[in-house]
Design an enzyme around this catalytic site. Structure first.
Site, PDB file in Angstrom:
ATOM      1  N   GLY A  77     -51.355  76.230  90.215  1.00 25.17           N
ATOM      2  CA  GLY A  77     -51.100  77.690  90.251  1.00 25.17           C
ATOM      3  C   GLY A  77     -51.234  78.167  88.958  1.00 25.17           C
ATOM      4  N   ASP A  78     -51.125  79.512  88.713  1.00 23.64           N
ATOM      5  CA  ASP A  78     -51.023  79.919  87.423  1.00 23.64           C
ATOM      6  C   ASP A  78     -52.386  79.382  86.617  1.00 23.64           C
ATOM      7  OD1 ASP A  78     -48.805  81.021  88.576  1.00 23.64           O
ATOM      8  OD2 ASP A  78     -47.761  80.859  86.559  1.00 23.64           O
ATOM      9  N   HIS A  79     -51.915  78.700  85.243  1.00 21.33           N
ATOM     10  CA  HIS A  79     -52.901  78.361  84.374  1.00 21.33           C
ATOM     11  C   HIS A  79     -53.384  77.101  84.722  1.00 21.33           C
ATOM     12  CE1 HIS A  79     -50.935  81.635  82.270  1.00 21.33           C
ATOM     13  NE2 HIS A  79     -51.952  81.778  81.130  1.00 21.33           N
ATOM     14  N   TRP A  80     -53.712  76.839  85.985  1.00 21.06           N
ATOM     15  CA  TRP A  80     -54.414  75.528  86.368  1.00 21.06           C
ATOM     16  C   TRP A  80     -55.767  75.228  86.214  1.00 21.06           C
ATOM     17  CZ3 TRP A  80     -56.796  74.110  91.279  1.00 21.06           C
ATOM     18  CH2 TRP A  80     -57.164  74.986  91.986  1.00 21.06           C
TER      19      TRP A  80
END
Lengths: 728, 728
Positions: B315-318
């Site tokens: 998730g996030d900056h994946w």
């Protein structure tokens, strides 16, 4: 037997041998002035000599069955597409007629299949070379070789119709057991010559006939019939049953190009009137119209020469005669007769050009499908009549009539009384209006579709139609979006325009509001007609300079350039077609203080969820279904735009439409005389006679407050279903 | 302060300074074995030295804000399309940022606009020559000259992101008042070098950290933010925030062609994951994946070299790390952490390849949006847990965990007890399954979409999603059709395949059933992927030779060659898209004696009316909504096909799906052990441990009768929500 009284009336009464006393009784009670035979009935000799108009039905293409039986080459033909067959090996055998009625259709193998038929791969759309298929007359089948496995193949073939659809309908629905009637195609010169001769003889042997009631001239609308003799496809205005090799060859000479079988079967869509017509189909319509108008004009002249007037029934074999086109006036018809079940059907009859007498043939037809024990024909009739009355207030109607077996109707005394009331109300209408038109609000309202004027006041089918099983196949019952029925009884000048009209002539400055209503992909919405920057610009400009735009269902729907609604920028919204699901929904705010908010009663019907969401910040949401927009308003430049998710016919919806049109025309500050605010009450004012009419649509007492032309408030109280006349 | 007990557990516990006692208490009760900091919390020194795994969050691109503030040229950039502006004169002025958040975006005017931006006429789609527009840095606006009146124009511009979306979310949703965090783009070599240095220093200064929990590596998924700082567009798997001039130039070298700004903004559709991806977008994804995998592998190696293990939060900056692609394994990650709210999210975590430990981070996150007075966090947690448990029975999960402020959770003792129960159930699951997989029915079930494996177990959005206002923007709540959630808890081997897979490799003989589920125009249904005779043939052949085909919503929808459903011939039906309204509806006959009829309880939810109607004579209608088909079955060759109008997630729908798949695989005569017939009870059997599990989804007691592997009938009685283990 007493003589029929002196002619003073406005009703065409169907007659029947053995029912002479009933006829004479109803002739008076129903204020008749004309007698007619119908399909299945004939004129009693005693009545034929009376002092009344005598309408005699003439369907010339069905009139000489001996000739039809001798000349299969002149029977009506049409292109049908076989149901697709999937290749499971290297060749595929197709029985073209599989799935179609064997009682109705034969393969027209005397038009050379290799010349007139077409085999297609329907998985790729490719035409199969004639070298790769053959027709076996013995087995009535087509073998296609060198096929691709798991591709589907069809044969588009010419079918000969050996049982007329109307005859078939009467046999199957009304248990008629007469011979199977065949229809002849007068496009063949030899056939035409024979029919004219037959008609001349008929004229000479019908001295009592004063009106030849054509039912109609040449070609039936489209009914395709399946294996169990069930209707599988209908198009009341379709040109699919007009084909013959001879006509196709003449078309090529006239238009300079050749039509293919595919131009008719259209991948199985058959050019349904709800589709945007191809140029080929339009050209074919023109070609058929030219022929039928010329043929019909010849028949009319013969009738006139024989001292008779002529009526045309806008139904049955009426294809090629288009009352809304200028060419119609070349026929010379005296009386237009239309089958009328609602307001839209009435306007279809009354709004076309020309000075023909307009006669509405009402439903129910006196046939056993309605006039049977346990059924109350008054229910259907009252439902029709209340809709028709609204529309009658807007455009003059001259005459009314019925058809069928009088003996059946006479078994329902309640119905007899009901028609007595209808005819009396109609007589008062004629007296009070003097056949003049009622007052309209200023400016014109234009309905924009791919068809424009040619399909004025044609019911616009919607997707819901496909999922409605009508109790009676011969009566169109429109379900779903039905703006036209709402509009048919409102005091606006209405015209129907096409995209071509706008491209060629721009937008008439008298038009204050343009309506685009219909499902996506339909001729009503416009489909690929919206793939045209010129159209989009002209409509944006129209609104920006002060015009009003009303969109219903899928207005301007065509996927291109990042928009589904091409005028979504004007409406301020967009439809979700699975391309914008990541755009975040914001809770809707329902406006309470917009001019149009006051007309929301909660009784409106906006149909199914619209899947339409706001796109402009300044969009006013007046009604919604959850987060689906149902009713919005927006200013655009100096003009205005309204979106409605759906507008089925209800009186609440009709009244709402009235105020939407007033707001769009920027006339909300004007006080109009004789304008009803009560959804169930319609009011019309006739300036020429200085009379006003008020009708109660409902089965409850109603009151309406209106202003007369001097601005004085008039309180109108009406009994259930009552129609009253007032002085100004 | 007592020392944390010896490490035996399976839970990652969030910690918080000042909550040391709570941590030590819950460490035991929740069977934790690892401690973590979270966004907004840090590790108390006393705990960092304990004998437990210490997860430390590392989001390197947000880690050095001083550097970010000094280097705006390295901030994350993206292409945005200005909202269209209509030309009302000969020129038009566009403020590109109008409608977008000024707190988040700046015009990246240091990438030369004339080189990197694009102006388009959106009414025609044409690109406007750079000679006809100019950018004024002073007014931050673009002037376009020589425009066409009433055409719309847009500027596609490069925006610099000066406020990271996650930081923005925390500030606006959770009232954090820290500085506005900026994200750096490590694609720039100088920036990357700096970040690596920063990371090396971080590793050296975090001796207690045993697991580096990356959150994540380089680029955030897509969140576009509007003028009021509201989210206006989200794509959890979108590659839109990965752009820089440098990367675009390198792309051209790598792929041999140049991407245009339009390839990113996509006429305003922004390549939403629910759309069929263009080849350009696929290539760009590949390009980004190559970079991120290489960068992430370097970070992981550094961590390993420092003696630490690594976890990646999916998730996030994946973006760029795709666990279902082979390239993912090059990174060398030890632990995959997924935010898991339902069965589909769990399968997204557990079903990818590789031998990483799988850790589910459960919702709710301990944030004030849920843990606030008057709200009961157990409601959401139980709703999630009952869905997750079903899916856990199908694929092994290794660990669980939570995130956020423990102090907030601790205010809800009922919730603390509830999580104690969850963790105890999870511990029993680990004991009884020994991390092995449960028994599946024979054969594979394949879900066919435009994405295939790359988007395995991604929630398939449907049109209804656009009309749902979620109470919490950070949690995906799927509404409408949701076959995947139904499937996530059923005992079938599931794989995800693409149209390309079929074209290139044919269909794996182990596949018994292919599912195509999704709305028309979506990547899930396939849209233009169906414009391919090869695909159609391969699927017809698959079914004809004995395969099963399940279509839901708009399977194989693409308008061409006379069909909307390209496999309508296999299903035996067609959808009404306003092109066949003249085809006559016949009353539907609902089959009572089909094998599948017995599973209709009346509790099924088939969603909205389908607008689908029968086309084949031999179609079996099992359920309908009026005349709209909801559930049909048909034989085709030696195979079978089922259509479902919609399949929202309910346990009744899930159980129905189980029997549909059994029938399609022609296994209805086989008796399967440990297969539940009760919709609310799921049963799984673990051959390796000879244990069976039964879970009650509902808040009511339930009984299920199943056979064990010897064929003996076992009666299972369960309390509300109970999970029990049985011997075979």
């Amino acid at each position: 037997m007493t003589k029929v009284a002196s002619r003073k009336g406005h009703m065409t009464l169907p007659v029947e041998v053995g029912q002479e006393d009933v006829v004479l009784d109803l002739y008076q009670r129903w204020q008749a002035d004309a007698l007619r035979d119908s399909d299945g009935t004939s004129m009693p000799d005693s009545l034929a000599e009376q002092d009344s108009d005598i309408y005699s039905v003439m369907c010339l293409v069905r009139a000489d069955q001996d000739y039809a039986n001798q000349h299969p080459e002149y029977l009506h033909r049409k292109y049908l597409m076989s149901f697709p067959v999937t290749a499971m090996s290297d060749s595929v055998t197709i029985q073209p007629l599989d799935g179609y009625s064997k009682d109705k259709y034969e393969l027209d193998d005397d038009s050379d299949p290799k010349q007139w038929w077409e085999v297609r791969n329907r998985t790729t759309g490719e035409v199969i070379s004639v070298d790769n298929w053959s027709f076996d007359a013995q087995t009535q089948s087509v073998e296609v070789i060198n096929v691709t496995r798991y591709h589907e193949y069809t044969v588009t073939f010419m079918a000969r119709q050996v049982w007329d659809s109307v005859s078939m309908y009467n046999a199957l629905t009304n248990d008629w057991d007469g011979p199977r009637i065949k229809s002849l195609d007068p496009y063949h010169p030899e056939c035409r010559a024979h029919l004219l001769k037959h008609f001349q003889h008929w004229l000479e042997t019908h001295p009592n006939t004063t009106v030849v009631r054509f039912t109609t001239f040449a070609f039936l609308f489209v009914i395709d019939t399946g294996e169990q003799n069930q209707d599988i496809y209908r198009d009341w205005t379709g040109y699919g049953e007009t084909v013959s090799p001879r006509a196709l060859q003449d078309f090529e000479k006239r238009f300079g190009y050749k039509l293919s079988p595919e131009d008719f079967v259209d991948a199985g869509y058959y050019n349904g009137t709800y589709k945007v017509p191809s140029q080929q189909y339009r050209d074919w319509m023109t070609f058929v119209q030219e022929f039928v108008v010329e043929f019909a004009a010849e028949l009319v002249k013969m009738a006139h020469d024989a001292g008779k007037r002529t009526a045309m029934f806008q139904g049955d074999h009426w294809i090629g005669t288009e009352p809304f086109l200028a060419s119609y006036q070349q026929i010379g018809i005296d009386i237009n007769v239309g089958a009328v079940e609602d307001g839209v059907a009435l306007r279809r009859l009354t709004d076309s050009g020309g000075d023909q007498i307009r006669e509405a043939r009402f439903y129910p037809y006196f046939f056993p499908d309605v006039f049977s024990e346990g059924n109350d024909p008054v229910v259907e009739s009252m439902s029709n009549w209340t809709k028709i009355r609204r529309a009658m207030l807007q455009k003059p109607l001259d005459r009314i009539g019925y058809g069928g077996y009088l003996s059946l109707a006479n078994k329902f005394p309640h119905f007899i009384d009901h028609v007595t009331d209808i005819s009396q109300q109609f007589g008062e209408y004629l007296d009070n209006t003097q056949r003049t038109e009622s007052q309209k609000l200023p400016g014109k309202v234009a309905v924009l579709s791919a068809w424009g004027e040619a399909r004025s006041w044609l019911q616009n089918q919607a997707r819901d139609q496909r999922f409605y099983v009508p109790p009676r196949p011969d009566v169109m019952e429109l379900v779903g979006n039905n703006l036209l029925e709402c509009l048919s009884g409102l005091p606006f000048d209405v015209e129907f325009i096409s995209f071509d009209d706008i491209k060629q002539n721009g937008i008439d400055p008298e038009i204050k509001v343009i309506i685009n209503t219909g499902d996506a992909n339909s001729a009503w919405s416009g489909d690929e007609c919206w793939d045209d920057a010129d159209i989009i610009v002209k409509l944006r400009e129209f609104v920006a300079l002060g015009g009003g735009l009303l969109g219903v269902s899928d207005p301007s729907a065509y996927q291109k350039n990042g928009r589904y609604f091409q005028l979504g920028d004007v409406f301020g919204l967009e439809k979700e077609t699975s391309l914008t699901m990541g755009r975040v929904a914001m809770p809707l705010e329902i406006a309470q203080d917009h001019y149009l908010s006051q007309f929301i009663t909660g009784n409106e019907d906006f149909g199914n969820a619209s899947y339409v969401y706001p796109q402009a910040q300044d969009l006013t949401v007046i009604a919604a279904q959850g987060q689906h927009l149902a009713f919005t308003a927006r200013n655009y430049g100096q003009g205005r735009a309204v979106y409605l998710g759906n507008l089925p016919f209800t009186m609440d919806n009709a009244r709402l439409l009235q105020y939407v049109l007033i707001w769009l025309a920027q006339q909300e500050s004007t006080s109009f005389s004789w304008l009803s605010a009560n959804p169930n009450v319609d009011v019309a004012f006739y300036p020429h006679t200085n009379k006003a009419a008020a009708v109660n649509f409902s089965d409850q007492p109603q009151t309406a407050m209106v202003c007369n032309t001097e601005g004085r408030v008039v309180e109108i109280s009406l009994e259930p279903y009552q129609w009253i006349w007032l002085d100004n």
